[in-house]
Scaffold this motif. Structure first.
Motif, PDB file in Angstrom:
ATOM      1  N   ALA A 369       0.803  -1.242   0.126  1.00  0.00           N
ATOM      2  CA  ALA A 369       0.059  -0.274   0.032  1.00  0.00           C
ATOM      3  C   ALA A 369       0.977   1.277  -0.026  1.00  0.00           C
ATOM      4  N   VAL A 370       2.137   1.227   0.645  1.00  0.00           N
ATOM      5  CA  VAL A 370       2.713   2.510   0.761  1.00  0.00           C
ATOM      6  C   VAL A 370       3.340   2.865  -0.814  1.00  0.00           C
ATOM      7  N   VAL A 371       3.539   1.660  -1.532  1.00  0.00           N
ATOM      8  CA  VAL A 371       4.142   2.025  -3.025  1.00  0.00           C
ATOM      9  C   VAL A 371       2.922   2.382  -3.659  1.00  0.00           C
ATOM     10  N   ALA A 372       1.690   1.728  -3.496  1.00  0.00           N
ATOM     11  CA  ALA A 372       0.470   2.270  -4.278  1.00  0.00           C
ATOM     12  C   ALA A 372       0.039   3.512  -4.210  1.00  0.00           C
ATOM     13  N   TYR A 373       0.007   3.918  -2.545  1.00  0.00           N
ATOM     14  CA  TYR A 373      -0.264   5.297  -2.522  1.00  0.00           C
ATOM     15  C   TYR A 373       0.633   6.259  -3.075  1.00  0.00           C
ATOM     16  N   ASP A 374       2.003   5.923  -2.891  1.00  0.00           N
ATOM     17  CA  ASP A 374       3.013   6.868  -3.344  1.00  0.00           C
ATOM     18  C   ASP A 374       2.628   7.254  -4.886  1.00  0.00           C
ATOM     19  N   THR A 375       2.176   6.137  -5.591  1.00  0.00           N
ATOM     20  CA  THR A 375       1.766   6.252  -7.125  1.00  0.00           C
ATOM     21  C   THR A 375       0.558   7.062  -7.097  1.00  0.00           C
ATOM     22  N   LEU A 376      -0.413   6.877  -6.225  1.00  0.00           N
ATOM     23  CA  LEU A 376      -1.695   7.550  -6.391  1.00  0.00           C
ATOM     24  C   LEU A 376      -1.569   9.008  -6.163  1.00  0.00           C
ATOM     25  N   VAL A 377      -0.613   9.330  -5.133  1.00  0.00           N
ATOM     26  CA  VAL A 377      -0.541  10.738  -4.603  1.00  0.00           C
ATOM     27  C   VAL A 377       0.288  11.740  -5.737  1.00  0.00           C
ATOM     28  N   ARG A 378       1.030  10.873  -6.412  1.00  0.00           N
ATOM     29  CA  ARG A 378       1.609  11.385  -7.598  1.00  0.00           C
ATOM     30  C   ARG A 378       0.875  11.719  -8.674  1.00  0.00           C
ATOM     31  N   ARG A 379       0.059  10.878  -9.015  1.00  0.00           N
ATOM     32  CA  ARG A 379      -0.746  10.942 -10.053  1.00  0.00           C
ATOM     33  C   ARG A 379      -2.146  12.319  -9.750  1.00  0.00           C
ATOM     34  N   LEU A 380      -2.452  12.155  -8.493  1.00  0.00           N
ATOM     35  CA  LEU A 380      -3.349  13.222  -8.109  1.00  0.00           C
ATOM     36  C   LEU A 380      -2.671  14.828  -8.347  1.00  0.00           C
ATOM     37  N   VAL A 381      -1.325  14.719  -7.917  1.00  0.00           N
ATOM     38  CA  VAL A 381      -0.895  16.069  -7.964  1.00  0.00           C
ATOM     39  C   VAL A 381      -0.595  16.281  -9.241  1.00  0.00           C
ATOM     40  N   GLU A 382      -0.347  15.333 -10.415  1.00  0.00           N
ATOM     41  CA  GLU A 382      -0.053  16.029 -11.559  1.00  0.00           C
ATOM     42  C   GLU A 382      -1.948  16.282 -12.193  1.00  0.00           C
ATOM     43  N   GLU A 383      -2.832  15.387 -11.768  1.00  0.00           N
ATOM     44  CA  GLU A 383      -4.004  15.625 -12.771  1.00  0.00           C
ATOM     45  C   GLU A 383      -5.071  16.688 -11.826  1.00  0.00           C
ATOM     46  N   ARG A 384      -4.755  16.567 -10.408  1.00  0.00           N
ATOM     47  CA  ARG A 384      -5.688  17.596  -9.783  1.00  0.00           C
ATOM     48  C   ARG A 384      -5.084  18.565  -8.914  1.00  0.00           C
ATOM     49  N   GLY A 385      -3.732  18.635  -8.772  1.00  0.00           N
ATOM     50  CA  GLY A 385      -2.950  19.566  -8.028  1.00  0.00           C
ATOM     51  C   GLY A 385      -2.562  19.261  -6.853  1.00  0.00           C
ATOM     52  N   PRO A 386      -1.635  19.734  -5.992  1.00  0.00           N
ATOM     53  CA  PRO A 386      -1.233  19.439  -4.661  1.00  0.00           C
ATOM     54  C   PRO A 386      -2.200  19.806  -3.599  1.00  0.00           C
TER      55      PRO A 386
END
Length: 575
Positions: A369-386
């Protein structure tokens, strides 16, 4: 412009105008609303009128000059306002002073349709399609409101379960300590007694680990329910706006939406040779059952929410439009079990697929989950903003799984920056900010920084008291955390006093036998004994056990556990 928006967006209801000029004005104003992208609920606040009155004016009734001017200001960019206001003013003047006599050439013998209404079978078909769309949207809104009730119930179950499990872990820590001392005392006794003591100790340690796992699940579900509730609220607002648009100058189709109430959970006991251990197993089984049931609810609502608000349906004008059909290849794609972990591998998944993969990983492995959420956070930052709310929620989950995966330093670093960002973006009173602060205080305390953790809990309790109700689960959790970390910092007497006040407040607000009250009273009893007064601890446990026996019955696991604790403290000498 009847039945759909000029921009091809959400549909409008029919226009019932007094004359063709009034119809043109209504169509003109609707186009301005569509171009602005604002809902009628938003516009109601900006033009100081109710949504129903705005619907009436946009449905063809002649508006006031003030409404026209305020609507132009609310929907048109400043650079175009003067021009649009002049155009709208001209249309309003024409609607208020229509030309006398027949408008336009008419064939001999032809009849004039009623003002504002189209003639013939096309009008009847259009009206039928509009009514079908209203019924469909009303049904979807009703279902969304039912889901909202289910989410509230699941979140409430999780909050209560967190308090119960915290109390259970407290009790198990006590039991492990007692059994450890008993095993040490039997070190020179017969092998049979020693083996029995070690078996009970191992069982209690396993039960403590199981209780912590169920606590993690309950906390995860509470977070997931809050995130789903935010998404569901957006859908409810969109569907409500769609009904307002379809309404026109008729009665509101959602004036009589049903009042909904949620169900309540159940209970059950057990027994055998290590009675207290059996009771704890039974309680853990019930906790797991509540977690499983609520997890099913959240999974089902997540699946239902994945359908867009205006998905094509048999009644929708977009149903026949091939451009609006979902991509069949995407619809059949399953979420992969082994998601990409390297940034060198292109990730072609949608954001929803990345989110689902992270949640799935969180249910099986904290490390994954740590790896998966790291990916999710990066995608959300790219697509929706920090600063998007979904990004901040994902960071809370990322920190939680990092801590559970045995990476407290990583979790602490995430929480430190996350709390600052949540305060800046959402404000101190937001529940996501509060949850991040609870996580930071907890991780700080378990990393050995008891004094710092105590300060964090004190600040959190102070802020929660300003923004939350006294019986809010977050405030009760913060107060319980403050009491616990105080005791763990070798201030047993102060922890006793904090729990005493918490128990008194919880009894006053929630009743003497509420789960939160019982957990606080158990904490008070434990830290009273730890502060050097085993006799008083025995009396507190005895009083609570006697009261609950009358309410829950002598065979209830919690009652039997309380009697065991009372007996344990009653046999200890005062310090």
């Amino acid at each position: 412009m009847t039945g759909k928006a000029a921009t091809g967006g959400r549909p409008w209801g029919p226009i019932h105008a007094a004359n063709p000029q009034a119809r043109r004005l209504a169509e003109y104003l609707r186009r301005r609303v569509d171009e602005s992208g604002k809902t009628l609920a938003v516009l109601a606040g900006e033009v100081n009128l109710s949504k129903s009155q705005i619907s009436v004016y946009l449905g063809g009734r002649l508006p006031t000059q003030r409404f026209v001017d305020e609507l132009i200001v609310a929907t048109v960019p400043a650079s175009l306002r003067a021009r649009r206001r002049e155009e709208a003013g001209g249309l309003l003047h024409e609607a208020l002073h229509p030309p006398r006599g027949r408008v336009g050439p008419t064939a001999p013998g032809a009849t004039h349709p009623a003002p504002g209404h189209a003639a013939g079978p096309a009008a009847a078909a259009e009206l039928a399609a509009l009514q079908a769309r209203q019924i469909e949207t009303y049904d979807r809104l009703t279902r969304s409101l039912e889901q909202q009730v289910e989410l509230r119930q699941a979140a409430d179950n999780s909050a209560k379960l967190v308090m119960v499990l915290l109390g259970m872990i407290h009790r198990l820590q006590e039991r492990v300590g007692t059994l450890g001392r008993e095993r040490d005392r039997l070190g020179s006794a017969g092998a049979r007694e020693l083996e029995s003591a070690e078996r009970k100790l191992a069982r209690a340690q396993a039960q403590e680990e199981k209780a912590r796992e169920e606590l993690r699940r309950a906390e995860d579900k509470r977070r997931e329910a809050e995130e789903l509730a935010a998404r569901l609220q957006e859908r409810i607002e969109a569907l409500t706006d769609e009904l307002d648009r379809l309404r026109g100058d008729g009665p509101s189709p959602h004036d009589a939406l049903p009042g909904l109430a949620g169900p309540a959970p159940a209970d059950a006991p057990a027994a055998s040779d290590d009675p207290e251990g059996d009771d704890i197993d039974a309680a853990l089984a019930r906790a797991a059952a509540v977690n499983d049931s609520d997890a099913d609810t959240l999974t089902r609502i997540t699946t239902e929410l994945s359908d867009p608000v205006d998905a094509p349906t048999p009644h929708s004008a977009r149903a026949a439009d091939p451009r609006s059909s979902p991509d069949p290849a995407r619809a059949s794609v399953a979420v992969p079990d082994n998601f990409p972990t390297s940034t060198d591998v292109p990730d072609h998944r949608t954001l929803e697929e990345v989110r689902d993969a992270a949640r799935a990983a969180g249910k099986t492995s904290h490390a994954a989950a740590v790896v998966a959420y790291d990916t999710l956070v990066r995608r959300l930052v790219e697509e929706r903003g920090p600063d998007d709310r979904a990004t901040l929620v994902a960071r809370v989950d990322h920190a939680h799984h990092a801590y559970m995966a045995g990476r407290p330093e990583t979790a602490l670093n995430i929480y430190l920056s996350l709390v600052d960002d949540c305060r800046r973006v959402l404000g101190t009173g937001d529940r996501i900010t509060t949850e991040a602060r609870l996580g930071l205080a907890h991780v700080t305390g378990t990393s050995g920084q008891q004094a710092r953790a105590r300060t964090l809990y004190q600040e959190l309790v102070r802020d929660c008291r300003r923004t939350l109700r006294e019986d809010d689960s977050f405030l009760l959790e913060a107060r319980g955390g403050l009491a616990h970390v105080t005791g763990m910092g070798d201030s047993e007497a102060e922890a006793r006093d904090l729990y005493a006040v918490l128990a008194e407040d919880a009894a006053r607000m929630l009743g003497p036998h509420d789960r939160n009250t019982r957990a606080a009273r158990r904490g008070h009893a434990h830290w009273t004994g730890a502060a050097g007064d085993p006799q008083r601890a025995h009396q507190l446990y005895d009083a609570l056990a006697t009261e609950l026996e009358a309410v829950l019955g002598a065979d209830h696991p919690e009652v039997r556990g309380l009697w065991t604790s009372a007996g344990s403290w009653g046999s200890r000498p005062a310090r």
